[in-house]
Structures are given as structure tokens and as C-alpha cells.
Design a protein around this motif. Structure first.
Motif, PDB file in Angstrom:
ATOM      1  N   ARG A   1      21.774   0.207 -21.297  1.00  0.00           N
ATOM      2  CA  ARG A   1      20.636   0.497 -20.641  1.00  0.00           C
ATOM      3  C   ARG A   1      19.591   0.983 -21.132  1.00  0.00           C
ATOM      4  NH1 ARG A   1      21.485   4.646 -16.814  1.00  0.00           N
ATOM      5  NH2 ARG A   1      23.161   5.249 -17.951  1.00  0.00           N
TER       6      ARG A   1
ATOM      7  N   VAL B   1      18.679  14.165 -15.258  1.00  0.00           N
ATOM      8  CA  VAL B   1      18.996  13.652 -16.618  1.00  0.00           C
ATOM      9  C   VAL B   1      19.422  12.466 -16.482  1.00  0.00           C
ATOM     10  CG1 VAL B   1      20.323  14.122 -18.885  1.00  0.00           C
ATOM     11  CG2 VAL B   1      19.277  16.042 -17.516  1.00  0.00           C
TER      12      VAL B   1
ATOM     13  N   PHE C   1      24.615  -6.916 -15.050  1.00  0.00           N
ATOM     14  CA  PHE C   1      23.670  -6.594 -14.022  1.00  0.00           C
ATOM     15  C   PHE C   1      23.792  -6.914 -12.840  1.00  0.00           C
ATOM     16  CE2 PHE C   1      19.580  -7.416 -11.760  1.00  0.00           C
ATOM     17  CZ  PHE C   1      19.326  -6.208 -11.532  1.00  0.00           C
TER      18      PHE C   1
ATOM     19  N   GLN D   1       9.352   4.532  -7.681  1.00  0.00           N
ATOM     20  CA  GLN D   1      10.082   5.580  -7.203  1.00  0.00           C
ATOM     21  C   GLN D   1       9.265   6.322  -5.981  1.00  0.00           C
ATOM     22  OE1 GLN D   1      12.059   6.304 -11.025  1.00  0.00           O
ATOM     23  NE2 GLN D   1      13.088   7.870  -9.729  1.00  0.00           N
TER      24      GLN D   1
ATOM     25  N   GLY E   1      20.113   8.426 -18.899  1.00  0.00           N
ATOM     26  CA  GLY E   1      20.638   7.944 -20.291  1.00  0.00           C
ATOM     27  C   GLY E   1      22.079   8.577 -20.750  1.00  0.00           C
TER      28      GLY E   1
ATOM     29  N   VAL F   1      13.599   3.556  -3.773  1.00  0.00           N
ATOM     30  CA  VAL F   1      13.260   2.659  -4.811  1.00  0.00           C
ATOM     31  C   VAL F   1      12.783   1.456  -4.616  1.00  0.00           C
ATOM     32  CG1 VAL F   1      14.223   1.792  -7.070  1.00  0.00           C
ATOM     33  CG2 VAL F   1      14.681   4.224  -6.314  1.00  0.00           C
TER      34      VAL F   1
ATOM     35  N   ARG G   1      25.545  13.152 -10.183  1.00  0.00           N
ATOM     36  CA  ARG G   1      25.241  14.239 -11.137  1.00  0.00           C
ATOM     37  C   ARG G   1      24.336  15.237 -10.664  1.00  0.00           C
ATOM     38  NH1 ARG G   1      27.129  13.256 -16.617  1.00  0.00           N
ATOM     39  NH2 ARG G   1      27.543  10.839 -16.985  1.00  0.00           N
TER      40      ARG G   1
ATOM     41  N   SER H   1      25.522   8.115 -19.696  1.00  0.00           N
ATOM     42  CA  SER H   1      26.720   7.340 -20.041  1.00  0.00           C
ATOM     43  C   SER H   1      26.390   5.963 -20.642  1.00  0.00           C
ATOM     44  CB  SER H   1      27.304   7.188 -18.719  1.00  0.00           C
ATOM     45  OG  SER H   1      28.499   6.290 -18.775  1.00  0.00           O
TER      46      SER H   1
ATOM     47  N   VAL I   1      26.558  -5.381 -10.886  1.00  0.00           N
ATOM     48  CA  VAL I   1      26.404  -4.078 -10.585  1.00  0.00           C
ATOM     49  C   VAL I   1      25.344  -3.782  -9.575  1.00  0.00           C
ATOM     50  CG1 VAL I   1      25.635  -1.764 -11.567  1.00  0.00           C
ATOM     51  CG2 VAL I   1      27.052  -3.440 -12.927  1.00  0.00           C
ATOM     52  N   GLN I   2      24.227  -4.812  -9.253  1.00  0.00           N
ATOM     53  CA  GLN I   2      23.136  -4.467  -8.278  1.00  0.00           C
ATOM     54  C   GLN I   2      23.679  -4.972  -6.929  1.00  0.00           C
ATOM     55  OE1 GLN I   2      19.686  -3.384  -8.441  1.00  0.00           O
ATOM     56  NE2 GLN I   2      20.164  -3.262  -6.291  1.00  0.00           N
TER      57      GLN I   2
ATOM     58  N   THR J   1      27.874   2.568  -9.448  1.00  0.00           N
ATOM     59  CA  THR J   1      27.540   1.497 -10.661  1.00  0.00           C
ATOM     60  C   THR J   1      28.277   1.281 -11.745  1.00  0.00           C
ATOM     61  OG1 THR J   1      26.134   3.217 -11.501  1.00  0.00           O
ATOM     62  CG2 THR J   1      25.029   1.387 -10.311  1.00  0.00           C
TER      63      THR J   1
ATOM     64  N   VAL K   1      20.319   5.312  -4.427  1.00  0.00           N
ATOM     65  CA  VAL K   1      19.451   5.406  -5.535  1.00  0.00           C
ATOM     66  C   VAL K   1      18.949   3.873  -5.405  1.00  0.00           C
ATOM     67  CG1 VAL K   1      18.698   5.761  -7.807  1.00  0.00           C
ATOM     68  CG2 VAL K   1      20.025   7.207  -6.670  1.00  0.00           C
ATOM     69  N   ILE K   2      19.627   2.974  -5.705  1.00  0.00           N
ATOM     70  CA  ILE K   2      19.015   1.542  -6.014  1.00  0.00           C
ATOM     71  C   ILE K   2      19.502   0.525  -4.934  1.00  0.00           C
ATOM     72  CG2 ILE K   2      18.868   1.871  -8.585  1.00  0.00           C
ATOM     73  CD1 ILE K   2      21.427   0.179  -8.618  1.00  0.00           C
TER      74      ILE K   2
ATOM     75  N   PHE L   1      13.215  -0.394 -15.668  1.00  0.00           N
ATOM     76  CA  PHE L   1      14.719  -0.489 -15.911  1.00  0.00           C
ATOM     77  C   PHE L   1      14.788  -1.579 -16.908  1.00  0.00           C
ATOM     78  CE2 PHE L   1      18.627  -2.854 -15.339  1.00  0.00           C
ATOM     79  CZ  PHE L   1      19.685  -1.937 -15.301  1.00  0.00           C
TER      80      PHE L   1
ATOM     81  N   PHE M   1      13.007  11.149 -10.268  1.00  0.00           N
ATOM     82  CA  PHE M   1      13.742  12.165  -9.260  1.00  0.00           C
ATOM     83  C   PHE M   1      13.796  13.519  -9.530  1.00  0.00           C
ATOM     84  CE2 PHE M   1      14.950   8.005  -6.745  1.00  0.00           C
ATOM     85  CZ  PHE M   1      13.750   8.008  -6.217  1.00  0.00           C
TER      86      PHE M   1
HETATM   87  C1  HEM Z   1      14.839   3.963 -10.246  1.00  0.00           C
HETATM   88  C2  HEM Z   1      15.945   3.600 -10.485  1.00  0.00           C
HETATM   89  C3  HEM Z   1      16.918   4.395 -11.150  1.00  0.00           C
HETATM   90  C4  HEM Z   1      17.190   5.675 -11.137  1.00  0.00           C
HETATM   91  C5  HEM Z   1      16.399   6.636 -10.756  1.00  0.00           C
HETATM   92  C6  HEM Z   1      18.489   5.884 -11.895  1.00  0.00           C
HETATM   93  C7  HEM Z   1      19.108   7.085 -12.107  1.00  0.00           C
HETATM   94  C8  HEM Z   1      20.186   7.376 -12.762  1.00  0.00           C
HETATM   95  C9  HEM Z   1      20.568   8.475 -13.147  1.00  0.00           C
HETATM   96  C10 HEM Z   1      20.088   9.817 -13.059  1.00  0.00           C
HETATM   97  C11 HEM Z   1      21.870   8.311 -13.869  1.00  0.00           C
HETATM   98  C12 HEM Z   1      22.796   9.375 -14.570  1.00  0.00           C
HETATM   99  C13 HEM Z   1      22.726   9.648 -15.994  1.00  0.00           C
HETATM  100  C14 HEM Z   1      23.862   8.791 -16.746  1.00  0.00           C
HETATM  101  O1  HEM Z   1      24.860   8.867 -16.334  1.00  0.00           O
HETATM  102  O2  HEM Z   1      23.346   8.055 -17.519  1.00  0.00           O
HETATM  103  C15 HEM Z   1      22.092   6.744 -13.867  1.00  0.00           C
HETATM  104  C16 HEM Z   1      23.106   6.217 -14.480  1.00  0.00           C
HETATM  105  C17 HEM Z   1      23.494   4.817 -14.372  1.00  0.00           C
HETATM  106  N1  HEM Z   1      22.721   3.943 -13.826  1.00  0.00           N
HETATM  107 FE1  HEM Z   1      20.851   4.294 -12.653  1.00  0.00          FE
HETATM  108  N2  HEM Z   1      19.049   4.669 -12.053  1.00  0.00           N
HETATM  109  C18 HEM Z   1      18.178   3.691 -11.469  1.00  0.00           C
HETATM  110  C19 HEM Z   1      18.217   2.211 -11.489  1.00  0.00           C
HETATM  111  C20 HEM Z   1      19.563   1.572 -12.018  1.00  0.00           C
HETATM  112  C21 HEM Z   1      19.859   0.271 -11.968  1.00  0.00           C
HETATM  113  C22 HEM Z   1      18.720  -0.705 -11.521  1.00  0.00           C
HETATM  114  C23 HEM Z   1      20.976  -0.016 -12.406  1.00  0.00           C
HETATM  115  C24 HEM Z   1      21.700  -1.275 -12.483  1.00  0.00           C
HETATM  116  C25 HEM Z   1      21.738  -2.147 -11.633  1.00  0.00           C
HETATM  117  C26 HEM Z   1      21.714   1.374 -12.846  1.00  0.00           C
HETATM  118  C27 HEM Z   1      22.720   1.522 -13.335  1.00  0.00           C
HETATM  119  C28 HEM Z   1      23.540   2.897 -13.717  1.00  0.00           C
HETATM  120  C29 HEM Z   1      24.584   2.815 -14.452  1.00  0.00           C
HETATM  121  C30 HEM Z   1      25.470   1.656 -14.957  1.00  0.00           C
HETATM  122  C31 HEM Z   1      24.678   4.365 -14.862  1.00  0.00           C
HETATM  123  C32 HEM Z   1      25.848   4.783 -15.667  1.00  0.00           C
HETATM  124  C33 HEM Z   1      27.072   5.079 -14.923  1.00  0.00           C
HETATM  125  C34 HEM Z   1      28.092   5.857 -15.442  1.00  0.00           C
HETATM  126  O3  HEM Z   1      28.755   5.212 -16.378  1.00  0.00           O
HETATM  127  O4  HEM Z   1      28.578   6.737 -14.917  1.00  0.00           O
HETATM  128  N3  HEM Z   1      20.756   2.242 -12.723  1.00  0.00           N
HETATM  129  N4  HEM Z   1      21.010   6.257 -13.405  1.00  0.00           N
END
Ligand code: HEM
Length: 468
Positions: free
Chosen positions: A358, A196, A398, A260, A198, A446, A294, A200, A401-402, A337, A415-416, A387, A193
């Protein structure tokens, strides 16, 4: 108080030698092949011999967590050094059943792992699509997933061919998911999408914590707003096959191929901006940031109404005011999440016990620029995120959170979030002004194409498999 690991300290050597890489720290290579393997009936000895061969000898394909740290460090000091191949193996409950028997699978404490991702209860609990919507390779019984990662794509392909040959007498490759990292113009890793990703992550090592403090301009540790330090217990558990070996640790592993629909998501961002009558370009970007939490460049919307914060792709020292949703909406992906605020137990925020390490990577190729601002040229499928996450409990991390992301309370995660329930959330027309909140709905862009739950066994398990 969390005790971080000092990678330089010899006292951590046996711990790091005993685990596979990628659990405590990402392998960091831009190309991966995730090979899903099904063993044919009556070839148990060959399967065990192959698993053992993965860790045997100087040139073993799978090196320990310690060896991975060492090669990462070498690369950091001199990016020209080829860090070579990285590999790690994951075994599903069906895989343990095949190698041993049903009774041994009961040694694993995690009930979700024992069921597997294809189990009807799990599909129901997570609102996952039914199996007929999964890709055929994931519908099969997958025993192992071998993850290979390299900076050189051609060499990776050649090694995948070698693996195919090495297992063909006893097993079939059911599917291979190829991952390839995506970067924005600043060189930060993004997902499809365009945001950025990865940023946190739980941090297990002292050196990571020092870097985090620098990146987030933390001068006084007592003043930090979000503490990412994590104990190894967040992701590591005793390898149940070696209950008395303190350095035999493993980790539960989740793999989900998430497709996506980028065009759909970008259109929905634009529709939301229209609904909120946003005119300025920055405001339009804020529509997307209110879905993710973000801006595309990583700037947290909780901190600022616009992108462009210094060091945006690394900023993570912020938290939320639990009563306020006019900066980051309650449903924003990163807030849903990881709500960050909440009760504290034994000095650790409870929400922090739910997060995972992650390790996902995008899949699929595209010719457009992910951040070019156009909608018409965006892909509607065949791209997405592989993922992957390591955790001490699939059920409590997991799946927690889901299912939280699926919950419609305060709006489903745009998003999810999955499921048929109402997906309305509140968005502020003016940043930080609660009087301007307006509700709007959003669709799902997604879609799960398949996956499995695995366990990443300890190095000792792999070395001693023929005696277990
Ligand atoms: C296509 C699917 C997904 C996309 C496009 C996506 C996108 C993102 C983005 C852009 C961030 C912000 C970067 C960061 O803070 O690291 C993020 C953070 C995060 N995502 Fe996802 N994600 C996806 C799937 C998932 C899934 C399946 C889970 C768990 C069930 C998940 C859990 C998290 C968590 C825990 C964070 C960090 C939140 C925080 O600590 O602030 N994501 N994701």
C-alpha cells in the motif's frame, strides 16, 4: 521460506535497476502530484518519445528502484539531505491500446487490468458508485498516471508546470490529485479519521525485517505471531513486452481517490459508544478502535483494551483467534482486509498472498486537529485518501480484499465496505468478554471519487519503447 532481498548485495542490482521505484519500498516523500494524462489521437510517436525521455540520461526524471533505495538511505543517515524529486509512471490498458494495439493488451494476464476500473463489470463487482458520481477527470480515458513526489511543495508545483508544457503538444492533463502527508503529534503518519496508517506492510528487504523485529521486540524468530516477510512475487510480474528479459519486471497498480466524511465517521463513533453505554474516555476511544481494529495511536485492539502501548505506531506482531471477536470485531477494517490466520501453503499463510504494497497518501487540507476529540469542527468532504497499491494481480489481491470488505458476512468493513446490504456487526461492551456482544449498524463514510487500474512498466520497457 521467503527469501528477503539484501539491498547491499550486488546480486540484487540488476533486479533493482530493472524496476521502477515505489514498488518494493515507498518513496516516502510527503507531497505528491498524481498527474492523469490523456493522449490526443494520432500522436503515438510523440507519446512514446516522451515516455522514453523520462528514463533517458543522468538527469532522467524516473530513476530505478535501485536509485530510489540509495537516495532513501542517504536521507536516513542525514535528514538534511534533499532526496530530490521522485517519479514513476503508470500506464492503463487504454494507454497500452493507444501506444500499441488491442492485441498487445491481451499480453497482460490480469483480466481486471485489461477491463479497467471504469468497466461496468468492475463497478458492479466492487459495488463502486456509477461513473456519474465520479469526478470528471476520472471519467475520461486516462492513458498514463505520472506520480511525482517531493519534500518541497513549491518545487513540486514548479515541476508539474514543466510536465504540463512538455506534453501539451500531444496530450491533456485530465486531472491532478495532490497528496499531502498528515502527521499526529508524535510524528506518525495518519489518515483523515485520525488513525496511524501504513503500519502493516509486506516487507521485501532484509534491513526492513531487522527493524521490524526490533520495533516488535521479537527476540526469537520462531516465536513471531505475524510474519510480514514477502517474496517479490507478491508485487512483481514479468513485463509482458519483454518476456525473455529476467530483469524486466513490472507491477499492477491501483489508484482510488477515496473521499472521507470525517465528521460523519466521528459522529458514528460517538453514537456507537452511546449505544454500548460507554462512559469512560478510554472506552469511548474503543468504539472507534472496534471499527478500525487499531486505536488512533496504532495500538491493536486485539492486544489491549486501551491505547498507549509502547511503540504503538509500529506494532504489528499479533494475530487473531479465529473464534474470538470480543477483542477485535470480525468486521474491524484491518481484520477484514487481512484476517492474518488461515491455511498455510508452502510455508506462507494464504491470507498473506492477498495483501498489497500500500502506497496511499492523504489529500486535502484542514485547519482542525485530526486527534483533537471534537466532532463539530471536522470536515464532511474534500479530504480523504489517495489509495494506491502495487500487486501481482489486481483481481486476486486488491479486488479480493475490496469485495471481502464489502461482504456482509460477519459485518461489512465500516471503513471501506461498499454496497446496500445489511451492515450490522457485533461489538463487545466489555473487551474480551463474549457474553457482552451487542450488534450495531454503521453507515458508509468513505466514497470513491474515481480512479483507474494501471501497470508500472519495467525500466527496460521505457528505455526500449521505440523498438517494441
Ligand atoms: C479512506 C480509506 C481508508 C482508510 C481511512 C484506511 C485506514 C487504514 C488504517 C488506519 C489502517 C491501520 C494501519 C496499518 O495497519 O497499516 C489500515 C490498514 C489496512 N488497510 Fe486501509 N484504509 C483505507 C482504504 C483501504 C483500502 C481501499 C484497502 C484495500 C482494498 C485497504 C486495505 C488495508 C490493509 C490490507 C491494511 C493492513 C491490514 C493488516 O495487515 O493488518 N485500506 N487502513
Amino acid at each position: 521460506m521467503t527469501v528477503l532481498l539484501d539491498p547491499q548485495s550486488v546480486s540484487n542490482r540488476s533486479l533493482l535497476d530493472g524496476i521502477q521505484g515505489n514498488i518494493l519500498k515507498s518513496h516516502g516523500r510527503p507531497y505528491t502530484a498524481n498527474i492523469f494524462i490523456h493522449c490526443r489521437p494520432n500522436h503515438v510517436d510523440e507519446a512514446k518519445t516522451w515516455l522514453h525521455s523520462l528514463v533517458e540520461g543522468e538527469d532522467a526524471l524516473i530513476q530505478s528502484g535501485y536509485a530510489q533505495l540509495r537516495s532513501n538511505l542517504l536521507h536516513k543517515d542525514n535528514p538534511a539531505i534533499d532526496t530530490g524529486l521522485f517519479a514513476c509512471i503508470h500506464i492503463s490498458a487504454a494507454g497500452y491500446c493507444y501506444l500499441f494495439n488491442d492485441q498487445k493488451v491481451k499480453l497482460f494476464k490480469d483480466p481486471s487490468f485489461r477491463k479497467g476500473m471504469k468497466h461496468k463489470d468492475v463497478i458492479k463487482e466492487l459495488n463502486d458508485p456509477t461513473l456519474d458520481e465520479w469526478e470528471s477527470g476520472f471519467r475520461k480515458e486516462n492513458h498514463f498516471m505520472l506520480l511525482l513526489a517531493y519534500t518541497n511543495e513549491d518545487r513540486l508545483t514548479a515541476i508539474v508546470d514543466q510536465i504540463n508544457r512538455a506534453i501539451q503538444s500531444f496530450a491533456d492533463v485530465t486531472t491532478i490529485s495532490w497528496g499531502n502527508a498528515l502527521k499526529n503529534e508524535e510524528g506518525a503518519g495518519i489518515e483523515h479519521f485520525g488513525y496511524v496508517d501504513g503500519i502493516s506492510q509486506p516487507l521485501f528487504f532484509l534491513d526492513e525485517w531487522e527493524t521490524y523485529k526490533q520495533n516488535n521486540n521479537v527476540k526469537d524468530e520462531a516465536q513471531i505471531k505475524y510474519d510480514p516477510r514477502a517474496d517479490k512475487k507478491l508485487v512483481l510480474v514479468q513485463d509482458p513486452f519483454l518476456p525473455n528479459d529476467t530483469s524486466a519486471l513490472g507491477s499492477y497498480f491501483v489508484f482510488r481517490k477515496l473521499e472521507q466524511n470525517v465528521k460523519g465517521f466521528k459522529q458514528a463513533e460517538a453514537n456507537l459508544a452511546g449505544k454500548l453505554a460507554f462512559k469512560e474516555e478510554d472506552d469511548k476511544e474503543r468504539a472507534g478502535a472496534m471499527l478500525v481494529g487499531r486505536f488512533e495511536d496504532g495500538s491493536p485492539i486485539e492486544l489491549n483494551p486501551n491505547p498507549g502501548l509502547i511503540n504503538s505506531a509500529l506494532l504489528n506482531d499479533f494475530t487473531y483467534d479465529s473464534a474470538v471477536n470480543s477483542r477485535c470485531p470480525f468486521h474491524g477494517h484491518i481484520r477484514k482486509t487481512n484476517p492474518r490466520v488461515g491455511p498455510v501453503e508452502e510455508g506462507v499463510q494464504v491470507a498473506n498472498n492477498r495483501v498489497m504494497a500500500r502506497r496511499g497518501i492523504p489529500f486535502g487540507r484542514r485547519t482542525d486537529g485530526p486527534n483533537d476529540g471534537n466532532i463539530y469542527n471536522k470536515p464532511t468532504g474534500k479530504v480523504g485518501l489517495l489509495f494506491m497499491s502495487y500487486q501481482a494481480s489486481i483481481k486476486d489481491q486488491f479486488e479480493f480484499v475490496q469485495t471481502g470488505a464489502n461482504s456482509t458476512a460477519q459485518g461489512k468493513d465500516p471503513v471501506i465496505g461498499q454496497g446496500t446490504g445489511d451492515s450490522v456487526g457485533d461489538f463487545a461492551k466489555i473487551w474480551d468478554d463474549p457474553n457482552t456482544l451487542k450488534s450495531a449498524s454503521f453507515d458508509e463514510f468513505v466514497h470513491l471519487k474515481g480512479g483507474e487500474y494501471f501497470f508500472a512498466p519495467s525500466m527496460s520497457f521505457l528505455k526500449r519503447i521505440d523498438t517494441l
